[in-house]
Design a protein around this motif. Structure first.
Motif, short mmCIF file in Angstrom:
data_model
loop_
_atom_site.label_atom_id
_atom_site.label_comp_id
_atom_site.label_asym_id
_atom_site.label_seq_id
_atom_site.Cartn_x
_atom_site.Cartn_y
_atom_site.Cartn_z
N SER A 167 9.33 46.06 -55.22
CA SER A 167 8.37 46.87 -55.99
C SER A 167 8.77 47.00 -57.45
O SER A 167 9.91 46.72 -57.83
N LYS B 130 4.31 53.22 -58.66
CA LYS B 130 5.07 52.24 -57.88
C LYS B 130 4.10 51.18 -57.39
O LYS B 130 3.10 51.48 -56.74
N VAL B 131 4.37 49.93 -57.72
CA VAL B 131 3.49 48.82 -57.34
C VAL B 131 4.29 47.83 -56.50
O VAL B 131 5.36 47.37 -56.92
N PHE B 132 3.76 47.53 -55.32
CA PHE B 132 4.45 46.59 -54.43
C PHE B 132 4.19 45.15 -54.87
O PHE B 132 3.08 44.81 -55.29
N LYS B 133 5.20 44.32 -54.76
CA LYS B 133 5.06 42.94 -55.20
C LYS B 133 4.24 42.11 -54.23
O LYS B 133 3.52 41.19 -54.62
N HIS C 162 8.57 49.87 -60.70
CA HIS C 162 8.51 51.32 -60.91
C HIS C 162 8.32 51.61 -62.40
O HIS C 162 8.97 51.01 -63.24
N LYS D 104 -1.12 46.49 -54.37
CA LYS D 104 -1.07 47.72 -53.62
C LYS D 104 0.06 48.59 -54.17
O LYS D 104 1.14 48.10 -54.46
N GLY D 105 -0.21 49.91 -54.28
CA GLY D 105 0.80 50.76 -54.87
C GLY D 105 0.69 52.21 -54.47
O GLY D 105 -0.08 52.58 -53.57
N ASP E 288 -1.65 56.75 -51.85
CA ASP E 288 -1.72 55.29 -51.73
C ASP E 288 -2.92 54.76 -52.51
O ASP E 288 -4.02 55.30 -52.44
N GLN F 51 12.52 47.01 -61.78
CA GLN F 51 12.00 46.31 -60.61
C GLN F 51 13.06 46.25 -59.52
O GLN F 51 14.24 46.09 -59.79
N VAL G 190 -3.78 48.51 -57.65
CA VAL G 190 -3.37 49.11 -58.91
C VAL G 190 -3.65 48.16 -60.05
O VAL G 190 -3.27 46.98 -60.00
#
Length: 668
Positions: free
Chosen positions: A533, A663-666, A535, A572-573, A614, A529, A618
């Motif tokens: 994000s 990859k996931v955004f926090k 990973h 979102k990822g 994009d 992390q 996710v």
């Protein structure tokens, strides 16, 4: 001088002159025709050393606030002296290194005569005189040729010190050891070994042991002090003569680290993308396509990959500073970490968490993964496969074809007898010269394994290995004339072990063991992390090699899932995959990603690269299904060196893992 000694010197000097002629010829032919000799490409090691050497000469060096980032001897002392005496002449540098290479051959012959007699000395000198890589590296502004000379000189002085006992040999040996350490810091580990061997040699003469140890240690550290003190004044902490130690060590000790980071044969580089903070340029190996790629390169005159129709070319380097390396630009493709790995994260947070601390935490958390990496480095070191970096035998031989001559000697000819020698003499302390050769070589190898392997890192102890090879060839010859079945059996078994180690062990491990070890070492794959994000990926870094292209047809579907816990939040990822498409196709290919009931599309451009799709929401526990939306096939990559059972092709388990990252955004 007695008759047989005179004859030995005449022969040895003749070999030295021959070695000089060969190196001058190679350097002369490469000087005008091989890129990287006169004008190295920006950001290569040669370019950096030459730039710094001129800056030290002119008094204009200001990088790193004036601190010595790299070990300073080559650029701040050697190159500075050459450029001062010869007015920045690269040609003078090339010729001086040719002379240094020939002197190394002379020293190798002398070491061989001390250890095994004059015949061994002559044989060792011949081996090094014809050693392919020692000739190849002659004209390039790299540390390897100089450090090879310094280590050979150090070994010669150490053997004389043990044989004759004069203090002047220990003073000189300490001085040359210091110079070698100031070339590359890994030679520092030889100091405790020499102290122990002095203590053992003079165990009944404690006063002599103390004097010799003191003289040796003083002469090792005194030459380093001016550089270390300057670094201390600038950095505010004791770093030694180089401030780069922790960063360089971590580069070979991280979850995405590679044993050699090189294409073993063709010496071509491949790129991820230029969004990474790490500017260490390395190569990769695509095992299944290598031979076809080389053949196409020879026919087409440019690098096309394994098929001139398929166009499976892994990445064109797009760094704004230009592509580092020494090859024809059509053949040069470059690679570094891609930003989706933990080492890049370590680099990004190094101001808060030192890279060395991140490295230690990873080793403590995943010791088996670290041991797997270090074992591969060790096997690669002993392997006959070469890891070129910055320069290329393949490209140099296009201009100097005789560099591929079968008369020249490759690593296997010294590697096999070296391993046999170790099995026989490693703990035979009655043979001090041979024991010294064994342990100095092993300490150097061990210090290299702590980092990673390049061909130029293997070169500095090739003189010692040449001596060992010549000694072993003579010992085998004499043993075969004896009637001792026990010794012959031991030799046969040792020889078979050595052949397997040099010829097959590295590839055997990667093909048959690595995947199983990683299932135990880190069954969830690589996950980490950052501040913004999360990973996740199951594949290895391309630096490790082993990526294979699979031609995905329009009617096929691949599936990828990840081993994430229920606490791993979605959001979102981005899903990232590596793909390639034929540039001659009339229409573009569209990649379709299906996930959690939604469909996403991305056009695949006419070259290979990371494709980022994009994803609005996710769900890490759900599969990702990927297919093509047109009739144009595309190459999707996978690696058999990782196999967690989380990759499928048409609902069948793949024998490996797809090169796909999540990859996931926090922030939602």
């Amino acid at each position: 001088m007695k008759g047989h000694q005179k004859k030995f010197w005449i022969i040895l000097l003749g070999i030295t002159v021959l070695a000089l002629a060969v190196r001058v010829l190679a350097a002369w032919q490469m000087y005008d025709s091989v890129s990287g000799v006169q004008q190295p490409i920006s950001a290569t090691d040669m370019d950096t050393y030459i730039k710094y050497g001129k800056q030290f000469k002119d008094g204009t060096y200001t990088d790193f606030d004036g601190a010595y980032y790299y070990q300073p001897f080559y650029s701040a002392v050697f190159l500075r002296g050459v450029f001062t005496l010869f007015d920045d002449s690269i040609f003078a540098l090339v010729m001086i290194q040719a002379v240094i290479g020939a002197l190394t051959v002379l020293l190798t012959g002398l070491i061989g005569s001390l250890v095994g007699g004059r015949k061994v000395g002559v044989g060792a000198a011949v081996i090094l005189a014809l050693f392919r890589n020692h000739i190849l590296y002659t004209p390039f502004a790299l540390i390897a040729v100089l450090q090879t000379f310094l280590i050979a000189l150090t070994m010669y002085l150490l053997i004389l010190g043990f044989k004759k006992g004069h203090n002047r040999f220990w003073i000189l040996a300490g001085l040359t050891t210091a110079c070698s350490i100031l070339c590359r810091g890994n030679f520092l580990l030889i100091i405790p070994l020499i102290i122990l061997m002095i203590a053992w040699k003079y165990r009944s003469e404690k006063k002599q042991a103390f004097i010799k140890c003191t003289l040796f240690i003083l002469m090792v550290y005194l030459p380093q002090m001016p550089f270390s003190i300057k670094n201390y004044q600038i950095e505010g902490k004791w770093t030694g003569p180089s401030i780069a130690g922790g960063v360089v060590l971590a580069y070979g000790n991280n979850p995405d680290g590679a044993p050699g980071t090189m294409d073993m044969e063709a010496s071509h580089f491949f790129a991820y993308d230029s969004g990474d903070e790490v500017n260490q340029w390395q190569k990769t190996k695509l095992e299944t396509s290598l031979k076809s790629s080389i053949k196409n390169y020879q026919i087409e005159g440019k690098w096309t990959g394994p098929s001139i129709a398929g166009g499976v070319v892994l990445g064109i380097g797009n760094n704004p500073d230009g592509a580092p390396g020494t090859m024809d630009m059509e053949a040069s493709h470059y690679l570094h970490f891609d930003g989706g790995d933990e080492y890049s994260h370590w680099s990004a947070i190094k101001s808060e968490v030192p890279i060395k601390s991140s490295m230690k935490s990873w080793i403590m958390d995943y010791p088996l993964q670290w041991l797997d990496l270090k074992l591969q480095v060790l096997l690669l070191y002993f392997s006959n496969e070469e890891c070129y970096n910055n320069i290329s035998l393949h490209q140099a031989a296009r201009q100097v074809p005789w560099l591929y001559s079968p008369v020249l000697i490759d690593y296997w000819l010294v590697g096999i007898p070296f391993i046999v020698f170790l099995l026989y003499y490693l703990f035979n302390f009655r043979k001090s010269g041979k024991t010294l050769l064994s342990w100095v070589s092993l300490v150097y190898i061990g210090s290299t394994v702590l980092f990673y392997v390049l061909s130029r890192y293997k070169l500095p102890i090739i003189p010692l290995m040449s001596v060992i090879a010549a000694y072993e060839f003579r010992r085998w010859y004499l043993l075969l004339k004896e009637n001792d079945s026990r010794k012959k059996t031991f030799l046969a078994v040792s020889f078979l072990i050595a052949v397997f180690t040099v010829v097959r062990s590295f590839s055997f491990y990667q093909e048959n063991i690595e995947a199983a070890v990683n299932r135990m070492a880190r069954s969830e794959g690589n996950q980490f992390q950052t501040e913004k994000s999360r990973h996740v990926k199951d594949h290895n870094n391309s630096l490790r090699g082993g990526w294979i292209n699979y031609m995905l047809k329009p009617n096929e579907t691949i599936t990828k899932n990840f081993a994430v816990s229920e606490s791993f939040e979605g959001g979102k990822g981005v899903i990232r995959l590596y793909a390639a498409v034929d540039a001659k196709q009339p229409s573009p290919t569209v990649v379709v990603v299906e996930h959690a009931g939604k469909t996403y599309r991305k056009r695949l451009m006419f070259h290979s690269r990371w494709i980022e799709v994009d994803v609005e929401e996710v769900n890490p526990q759900k599969d990702f299904k990927i297919r093509l939306a047109s009739n144009v096939p595309a190459a999707i990559f996978y690696t058999p060196q990782r196999d967690f059972g989380r990759s499928l092709i048409n609902d069948r388990l793949l024998d490996g893992e797809w090169i796909i990252q999540l990859k996931v955004f926090k922030e939602k």
